[in-house]
Design a protein around this motif. Structure first.
Motif, PDB file in Angstrom:
ATOM      1  N   GLN A 219     -25.865   5.341  45.485  1.00  0.00           N
ATOM      2  CA  GLN A 219     -24.809   5.689  44.128  1.00  0.00           C
ATOM      3  C   GLN A 219     -25.527   6.337  43.411  1.00  0.00           C
ATOM      4  OE1 GLN A 219     -23.745   1.901  41.905  1.00  0.00           O
ATOM      5  NE2 GLN A 219     -23.367   3.867  40.469  1.00  0.00           N
ATOM      6  N   THR A 221     -26.797   9.034  40.259  1.00  0.00           N
ATOM      7  CA  THR A 221     -27.362   8.403  39.476  1.00  0.00           C
ATOM      8  C   THR A 221     -27.002   9.400  38.189  1.00  0.00           C
ATOM      9  OG1 THR A 221     -29.149   9.926  39.562  1.00  0.00           O
ATOM     10  CG2 THR A 221     -30.313   7.814  39.697  1.00  0.00           C
ATOM     11  N   GLN A 222     -26.363  10.040  38.719  1.00  0.00           N
ATOM     12  CA  GLN A 222     -26.179  10.774  37.203  1.00  0.00           C
ATOM     13  C   GLN A 222     -24.438  11.087  36.919  1.00  0.00           C
ATOM     14  OE1 GLN A 222     -27.728  13.643  36.400  1.00  0.00           O
ATOM     15  NE2 GLN A 222     -29.970  12.863  36.349  1.00  0.00           N
ATOM     16  N   VAL A 223     -24.236  10.277  37.418  1.00  0.00           N
ATOM     17  CA  VAL A 223     -22.054  10.200  37.910  1.00  0.00           C
ATOM     18  C   VAL A 223     -21.891   8.710  36.864  1.00  0.00           C
ATOM     19  CG1 VAL A 223     -20.181   9.572  39.211  1.00  0.00           C
ATOM     20  CG2 VAL A 223     -22.118  11.540  39.503  1.00  0.00           C
ATOM     21  N   ASP A 224     -21.030   8.477  36.220  1.00  0.00           N
ATOM     22  CA  ASP A 224     -20.817   7.468  35.285  1.00  0.00           C
ATOM     23  C   ASP A 224     -19.485   6.827  36.547  1.00  0.00           C
ATOM     24  OD1 ASP A 224     -19.717   4.958  34.257  1.00  0.00           O
ATOM     25  OD2 ASP A 224     -18.805   6.272  32.578  1.00  0.00           O
ATOM     26  N   THR A 225     -19.636   5.512  36.801  1.00  0.00           N
ATOM     27  CA  THR A 225     -19.214   4.933  38.273  1.00  0.00           C
ATOM     28  C   THR A 225     -18.452   4.095  37.550  1.00  0.00           C
ATOM     29  OG1 THR A 225     -20.799   3.785  38.781  1.00  0.00           O
ATOM     30  CG2 THR A 225     -20.409   5.570  40.917  1.00  0.00           C
ATOM     31  N   THR A 226     -18.036   3.357  36.767  1.00  0.00           N
ATOM     32  CA  THR A 226     -17.999   2.357  36.080  1.00  0.00           C
ATOM     33  C   THR A 226     -16.342   2.371  36.079  1.00  0.00           C
ATOM     34  OG1 THR A 226     -17.946   4.107  33.594  1.00  0.00           O
ATOM     35  CG2 THR A 226     -18.943   1.199  34.492  1.00  0.00           C
ATOM     36  N   ASN A 227     -15.395   3.632  37.021  1.00  0.00           N
ATOM     37  CA  ASN A 227     -13.965   3.477  36.741  1.00  0.00           C
ATOM     38  C   ASN A 227     -13.730   4.671  37.750  1.00  0.00           C
ATOM     39  OD1 ASN A 227     -12.651   2.283  34.452  1.00  0.00           O
ATOM     40  ND2 ASN A 227     -13.825   4.497  33.402  1.00  0.00           N
ATOM     41  N   ASN A 253     -14.564  12.002  42.660  1.00  0.00           N
ATOM     42  CA  ASN A 253     -16.160  12.945  42.841  1.00  0.00           C
ATOM     43  C   ASN A 253     -16.818  12.736  43.591  1.00  0.00           C
ATOM     44  OD1 ASN A 253     -18.908  12.108  41.650  1.00  0.00           O
ATOM     45  ND2 ASN A 253     -18.570  12.817  39.626  1.00  0.00           N
TER      46      ASN A 253
ATOM     47  N   ASP B 411     -25.468  14.665  26.997  1.00  0.00           N
ATOM     48  CA  ASP B 411     -25.294  13.369  26.725  1.00  0.00           C
ATOM     49  C   ASP B 411     -27.179  12.920  26.118  1.00  0.00           C
ATOM     50  OD1 ASP B 411     -27.112  12.897  28.452  1.00  0.00           O
ATOM     51  OD2 ASP B 411     -25.731  11.230  29.532  1.00  0.00           O
ATOM     52  N   ARG B 413     -29.719  12.368  27.499  1.00  0.00           N
ATOM     53  CA  ARG B 413     -30.786  12.256  28.005  1.00  0.00           C
ATOM     54  C   ARG B 413     -31.788  13.024  29.076  1.00  0.00           C
ATOM     55  NH1 ARG B 413     -28.330   7.115  31.468  1.00  0.00           N
ATOM     56  NH2 ARG B 413     -26.475   8.328  30.749  1.00  0.00           N
TER      57      ARG B 413
END
Lengths: 288, 435
Positions: A219, A221-227, A253, B411, B413
């Protein structure tokens, strides 16, 4: 007014009882209506399988992993058109004559063409001489002819079945399917296993698939996968080969979508299907 | 009677859900607890000529892919497939790469003949056995890294959908024996060179929208004036505004035709616009406060600037279609160096509270204020053209002694120092994409 109610609770109760009955009847009518109207609609149901541990002697274990030989000879089903699938669930359960072993390669290609997004993994073959190749080409041409005939036959049968099968008949269907889904997987004839045990086997198998894919998934790492969601439909053969893979939904994405797609591919071959299961193929939805 | 009815109803209710489920399609949920880096292998074949150049291409590919923070680069010792001159997809043994855990593979070859470097690079998806990118670049031998950067740009575009920033450049100031000179370098600090060499004080370099010119403030003529320099043409310095008093903080309008700057007014320093074609000056502000550091929104319709009208410097946004300036910062002693993000959503700035200098971001309407740094004196943020990163200067590693340039994600980081090799660096400005 309030005194009246306090003094004579009986009529109130009676009224309440009537109300419940009316409510139930109304609910039933609505549900029945919904069932009749949406009978054919396939809905998505997402599950997160968990392991159910059964203590059995090692000899009796059938979920034991078999060694999968690289050169597997397997039957690949004639692709069933998506169109028919959507109309009624029953149509899916058509007996499809599995093609001969030699047809394997052409069949695989066929599937690739038919379903745009589907990725078919044809088993690898050793290098052969030109003569062999010619013989193979000839055979494949013949096979193609046969295949076309078979396809026409299947189509005719489909039409026939379409007429015959109704929603109520679905429950008692005698048609065995080549591609079973989780919900309609049935016990193989003659297999000595209880329904309950079979269910356990099946859910253990799902859990194995989930664990396997999860372990292979990188998965990003640099992607906000929540949605982000990606949904695939895959078909696994009896011996655990990934026969086809179709993208149903993409998150948009690229990094995420590609990682999920690769995760499934990396997980193949999967463990062989539970041997007590009827049919040679299992269709599974995978949601990331 | 009632009981009977209830049992019938109850049994009916139980019956319905089960029948409806029979028609559902079941999906298995795969949830991964944490992100993982994407296993990447990089193999470059040396086809002839100076092997140092091949090594430089390889190093640049390592640096670029490492910079993204997306990949886990597999050590070369683990590779099973030997480097080869053939990069054709059919000649690649994907199985050999899969065994060592590779998902993404870069294969390339470098040939150096005379002063010409030919670099061929390809990107493969080892799992799907597909070629994703195939490029051949021909360039001089003096900067082989630039060829690798161009490939990295394509790679990131293919994998994420947004072009990489590997071919972009940085402007910055380097201090040496009292003088402050303007320098240019690659995005990673490599290949730095002087743009000014006047032993004077040169400040706040800014890019023209097309990346061809640099605008800066210089004390070379005595009083501070705004000058321009064409890095594509002659590298010579031309005056833009050298009026009496101060001329500072020049910035290009996104259309490249107008410049905003601060000039001494009758009451105090005010913000002016200069039309570059007609050389006509237009005054924007007129008050007793100091108005400086104007920066345009990407659509050119708004201006963000610093004013001390309330007693200490704070950040204001002004809608140029008409309207009054709106103060957006209310935290800290003073706030300065505002700069608009490429998507126009956010403004990065230097926030000062007590003795702390930090980089913060805030939305243009004054909401969503976030402090991104916490260690050292951090100043002068500048956005990468894709808006993913911010470059800034900080003395965090040599407190009170020397400031270096750092890049972090927008952000806050993954902060990384970039080593340009020049002395004490400050006031970085990230270039736009070059055409």
């Amino acid at each position: 007014m309030s005194e009246g109610i306090l003094k004579s609770p009986l009529p109130y109760r009676d009224g309440f009882g009537k109300m419940i009955v009316t409510s139930v009847i109304l609910h039933l009518v609505t549900i029945l209506f919904a069932v009749v109207v949406f009978k054919g609609k396939v809905e998505r149901k997402f599950i997160t399988p968990t392991y159910t541990v059964e203590i059995i002697s090692p000899a009796a274990s059938s979920t034991q992993k078999k060694k999968i030989e690289p050169k597997e000879q397997e039957k690949i089903p004639t692709p069933i058109k998506k169109k028919t699938k959507k109309k009624t669930k029953a149509k899916e359960k058509v007996v499809v004559k599995a093609p001969a072993k030699k047809k394997k390669k052409t069949k695989a290609k066929k599937i690739k063409k038919k379903t745009k997004k589907a990725i078919v993994v044809p088993p690898k073959e050793k290098e052969v001489s030109i003569e062999d190749a010619l013989i193979r080409i000839k055979a494949s041409l013949e096979a193609k002819e046969k295949e076309e005939k078979a396809e026409k036959l299947v189509e005719a049968r489909l039409k026939n079945i379409e007429k015959k099968v109704t929603a109520s008949e679905r429950k008692n269907k005698k048609i065995t399917s080549e591609i079973a889904t989780i919900e309609d997987a049935v016990i193989k004839k003659g297999a000595s296993i209880t329904r309950e045990a079979f269910k356990h086997k099946l859910s253990a198998y799902h859990a194995e698939i989930v664990t396997l894919i999860r372990s292979r998934w990188n998965q990003p790492t640099q992607v906000d996968t929540t949605n982000l969601d990606a949904i695939f439909s895959i078909v696994i053969s009896k011996r655990g080969m990934l026969v086809s893979m179709e993208t149903e939904e993409r998150s948009g994405n690229i990094l995420f979508d590609e990682s999920t797609q690769r995760a499934i591919k990396k997980s193949a071959p999967f463990p062989p299907l539970p041997k007590e299961m009827e049919g040679n193929f299992l269709e599974l939805g995978i949601k990331f | 009677m009632k009981k009977k009815l209830l049992t019938i109803v109850a049994s009916l209710l139980f019956l319905f859900p089960s029948t409806s489920i029979a028609g559902d399609k079941v999906y298995l949920n795969i949830d991964s607890p944490a992100g993982k880096l994407l296993p990447l292998a990089i193999q470059v074949f040396h086809e002839g000529g100076n092997p140092k150049i091949t090594q430089e291409v390889l190093d640049a590919l390592y640096d670029d892919t490492d910079f993204t923070g997306i990949f886990d680069i597999i050590e070369e010792e683990a590779y099973l497939e030997a480097p080869s001159a053939s990069l054709k997809p059919k000649d690649i043994n994907y199985q050999d790469w899969r065994i060592i855990g590779t998902e993404i593979l870069i294969k390339g070859k470098v040939k150096v003949s005379g002063d010409r470097t030919t670099v061929e690079l390809r990107l493969f998806d080892v799992i799907n056995e597909t070629q994703l990118v195939a490029k051949r670049y021909v360039g001089a031998t003096d900067n082989p890294r630039a060829l690798a950067h161009r490939f990295s740009d394509e790679l990131i575009k293919k994998l994420t959908g947004t072009k990489g920033v590997f071919s972009t450049k940085l402007l910055f100031i380097s201090k040496r024996s009292g003088a402050k000179e303007i320098f240019i370098s690659d995005y990673d600090g490599k290949n730095h060179r002087n743009l000014t060499k006047n032993d004077s004080i040169n400040l706040s370099p800014k890019w023209s929208p097309n990346g061809n010119e640099v605008l800066f403030t210089s004390y070379a003529a005595g009083n501070p004036g705004v000058y321009r320099l064409d890095i594509r043409k002659d590298n010579k310095i031309y005056p833009v505004s050298t009026r009496a008093g101060i001329n500072i903080g020049g910035r290009w309008h996104p259309d490249g035709k107008t410049i905003s700057l601060t000039i001494s007014g009758r009451k105090s320093p005010e913000i002016y616009f200069i039309d570059l074609k007609s050389n006509v000056y237009t005054r924007l502000t007129n008050n007793f406060a100091i108005d400086i550091s104007a920066s345009w929104s990407p659509d050119g319709k708004k201006l963000v600037y610093v004013s001390d009208r309330t007693g200490n410097p704070q950040i204001y946004v002004l809608n140029l279609d008409g309207g009054v300036p709106t103060r957006i910062t209310y935290q800290g002693k003073y706030n300065t160096d505002p700069v608009w993000s490429p998507d126009g959503e956010t403004i990065a700035y230097t926030s000062v509270s007590g003795s702390n200098f930090d980089i913060s971001t805030i939305r243009a309407d004054g909401t969503g204020n976030i402090k991104l740094t916490s260690r050292g004196v951090n100043k002068t943020p500048s956005w990468s053209p894709d808006g993913r990163y911010i470059v800034f200067s900080s003395d965090r590693d040599y407190p009170g002694k020397e400031s270096l340039l750092y890049i972090m994600r927008s952000d806050g980081r993954s902060v990384k120092a970039i080593h340009t090799g020049a002395d004490s660096e400050s006031a970085p400005a990230w270039s736009p994409y070059f055409e």
